[in-house]
Design an enzyme around this catalytic site. Structure first.
Site, mmCIF file in Angstrom:
data_model
loop_
_atom_site.group_PDB
_atom_site.id
_atom_site.type_symbol
_atom_site.label_atom_id
_atom_site.label_comp_id
_atom_site.label_asym_id
_atom_site.label_seq_id
_atom_site.Cartn_x
_atom_site.Cartn_y
_atom_site.Cartn_z
ATOM 1 N N ASP A 95 0.857 -1.182 0.000
ATOM 2 C CA ASP A 95 0.000 0.000 0.000
ATOM 3 C C ASP A 95 0.898 1.238 0.000
ATOM 4 O OD1 ASP A 95 -1.615 2.213 1.152
ATOM 5 O OD2 ASP A 95 -3.137 0.667 1.331
ATOM 6 N N SER A 96 0.466 2.291 -0.663
ATOM 7 C CA SER A 96 1.313 3.474 -0.817
ATOM 8 C C SER A 96 1.504 4.268 0.461
ATOM 9 C CB SER A 96 0.710 4.402 -1.874
ATOM 10 O OG SER A 96 -0.476 5.012 -1.379
ATOM 11 N N TYR A 99 -3.548 6.227 2.733
ATOM 12 C CA TYR A 99 -4.671 6.107 3.666
ATOM 13 C C TYR A 99 -4.199 6.223 5.110
ATOM 14 C CZ TYR A 99 -8.453 4.033 6.369
ATOM 15 O OH TYR A 99 -9.424 3.811 7.308
ATOM 16 N N ASP A 149 -1.954 8.248 -3.369
ATOM 17 C CA ASP A 149 -3.199 8.969 -3.613
ATOM 18 C C ASP A 149 -3.711 9.591 -2.327
ATOM 19 O OD1 ASP A 149 -3.906 6.567 -2.332
ATOM 20 O OD2 ASP A 149 -5.898 6.571 -3.249
ATOM 21 N N GLN A 196 -10.375 7.240 -7.817
ATOM 22 C CA GLN A 196 -11.039 7.950 -6.735
ATOM 23 C C GLN A 196 -12.268 8.670 -7.305
ATOM 24 O OE1 GLN A 196 -10.652 7.734 -3.582
ATOM 25 N NE2 GLN A 196 -8.598 6.867 -3.283
ATOM 26 N N ASP A 273 -8.009 -7.080 -0.100
ATOM 27 C CA ASP A 273 -7.223 -7.192 1.124
ATOM 28 C C ASP A 273 -8.067 -6.663 2.265
ATOM 29 O OD1 ASP A 273 -5.962 -4.468 2.482
ATOM 30 O OD2 ASP A 273 -6.592 -4.169 0.400
ATOM 31 N N HIS A 339 -7.490 -20.222 11.265
ATOM 32 C CA HIS A 339 -8.792 -20.645 10.740
ATOM 33 C C HIS A 339 -9.398 -19.577 9.842
ATOM 34 C CE1 HIS A 339 -12.906 -22.062 10.444
ATOM 35 N NE2 HIS A 339 -13.249 -20.810 10.719
#
Length: 374
Positions: A95-96, A99, A149, A196, A273, A339
Site C-alpha cells: 500500500d502506498s 490512507y 493517492d 477515486q 485485502d 482458521h
C-alpha cells in the site's frame, strides 16, 4: 529472479461480470479472485509465513507508512529487502501509505507536494510524497507498487471530492514517473493506479480516464469501505468497475467481510485485502460457512465441534478455543487467525471454481442464505 514475466494477466473464464484468471509475476502466480492477507509491519500477525501460504494465499500486503517509520525502508533494504526480511518468497503488494498517513498521523498538512505529518509512534516529522512513496516501495522491493493517492473522506461534499480526486490524478502521474525511474526494480515489478471520486459516477469516470491515459499494470477502486455501508459500496461498484480496463486486474482496497467479497466478485473485482480475518481472530471472532461467531460466548464452553470440519484447526474443539480466548492465551489468537485466513482462502477457491463452471449466481445465493443464518 526467474525468467518468468514481469507482469501479465490472463482471464481463463467469465460468468456475468465476474472473472477468474492468473496474474503472473517474477515471484509466482496469483490466482484471481485473490484475497491478500495483511502483513502491515512485515508480519501477518500470529502467523508464520509458511502457515500463511498453507492457507492458500498467493500474495500478501505490506504497508509503506508503517514500514517507513519502523524499522525504516532503508534498513529493510540493507537487510536484503522485505521478502528476505520476513521470509515470504512470493509476491508482496505494498500500500502506498496514503490512507494511513491521513488516518493515523497527528497534525497532517496536505499540499500539492504531498503530506507532511507527525509519526503516531514518536511524533517525529515526515513528508510523504508520490516520489518518496515510490522510493520507499522500491527500497522494500515490493512486487506490486501502489500509486500514492489522497483517500477522500466520507462523507464529503462534491466539491471536496472533485478536488481530492484531481489531486490524486496529478499524484498518479508523479507516481508513474517516480516508479519508472526505479531502474532494476521497475523492470521486475508492477504499478497499480487508484480510482477515486467518492460516490460520484462522473468523478469516478474522470478519474478512470486520467488513469488510463497515464497507463498502469492494474487498477484499484479506492475510497470505498470508509463507512458508506455495503449497499452504497455496491451501488458505486455497479458503475465504477466497468470504467477500468477489462484486460487488467481490478483491486478493491480494504474489503472486506465475506459477503462484501462475494458481491464485489459478482461485479468484476479480482483482488482484495482486509485486516478483518486476522484482527477478528485475535479478538475471538471466527468466520464459518454459517456466518461469524463469537467464540467467547458461553454457549461454546462445552461445544466439542470444530469451527469447521475441514479447517486446519479441526483438531481443536470450539470449547478449547473458547477456553484459550477467554484465558488470553496466545495460542487462541494463533488458531483463530489460522482458521479465518483458511476460511477466506477457501471462499476465494470456491468463487474461482464457481466462475469457471458458470454457476456463480447459484453459489452466491447459497452462500448468502447460509452465511446470514448465524
Amino acid at each position: 529472479m526467474t525468467d518468468r514475466p514481469r507482469f501479465s494477466y490472463a482471464i481463463s473464464a467469465t460468468d456475468g461480470r465476474a472473472r477468474t484468471g492468473v496474474v503472473s509475476m517474477k515471484r509466482g502466480d496469483i490466482r484471481t479472485p485473490a484475497f491478500m492477507p495483511v502483513g502491515t509491519a512485515a508480519t501477518v500477525k500470529a502467523m508464520k509465513p509458511a502457515e500463511v501460504r498453507a492457507t492458500g494465499a498467493d500474495i500478501i500486503l505490506g504497508n509503506t507508512y508503517h514500514l517507513m517509520l519502523r524499522p525504516g525502508a532503508e534498513r529493510v533494504a540493507r537487510l536484503g529487502g522485505l521478502h528476505d526480511f520476513m521470509q515470504w518468497k512470493r509476491p508482496i503488494l505494498t500500500d502506498s501509505g496514503g490512507y494511513q498517513v491521513m488516518s493515523l498521523s497527528a497534525l497532517t498538512k496536505t499540499s500539492e507536494e504531498g503530506v507532511a505529518f507527525k509519526s503516531h509512534l514518536d511524533g517525529s516529522r515526515h513528508m510523504l510524497s508520490p516520489e518518496r512513496s515510490m522510493e520507499i516501495q522500491r527500497l522494500l522491493g515490493s512486487d506490486i507498487v501502489m500509486a500514492f493517492d489522497e483517500c477522500t473522506a466520507y462523507p464529503c461534499t462534491r466539491d471536496k471530492a472533485a478536488k481530492s480526486m484531481e489531486r490524486s490524478m496529478r499524484w498518479a502521474k508523479r507516481s508513474r514517473d517516480g516508479f519508472d525511474a526505479g531502474g532494476d526494480h521497475a523492470a521486475c515489478s508492477a504499478l497499480f493506479g487508484i480510482q477515486q471520486g467518492s460516490m460520484e459516477e462522473d468523478l469516478r469516470r474522470q478519474s478512470s480516464d486520467a488513469l488510463r491515459a497515464i497507463g498502469f499494470d492494474g487498477y484499484a477502486v479506492g475510497g470505498l469501505a470508509v463507512g458508506e455501508g455495503q449497499e452504497e459500496m455496491f451501488r458505486v461498484l455497479d458503475f465504477a468497475v466497468d470504467m477500468l480496463p477489462a484486460d487488467r486486474p481490478r483491486y478493491l482496497m480494504g474489503v472486506g467481510k465475506p459477503d462484501d467479497i462475494v458481491g464485489a466478485v459478482e461485479r468484476g473485482i479480482d483482488m482484495f485485502d482486509c485486516v478483518l480475518p486476522t484482527r477478528s481472530g485475535r479478538n475471538g471472532q471466527a468466520f464459518t460457512r454459517e456466518g461469524p461467531l463469537n467464540i467467547r460466548n458461553a454457549r461454546f464452553a462445552e461445544d466439542q465441534r470444530p469451527l469447521e470440519p475441514d479447517s486446519p484447526t479441526a483438531n481443536w474443539s470450539r470449547a478449547y478455543l473458547h477456553h484459550l480466548v477467554r484465558s488470553g492465551e496466545m495460542l487462541g489468537a494463533m488458531l483463530m487467525t489460522e482458521h479465518n485466513l483458511w476460511f477466506y482462502q477457501r471462499l476465494m477457491e470456491d468463487l474461482r471454481a464457481a466462475i469457471a463452471e458458470g454457476r456463480l449466481a447459484a453459489f452466491a445465493d447459497d452462500f448468502r442464505a447460509r452465511y446470514r443464518r448465524a
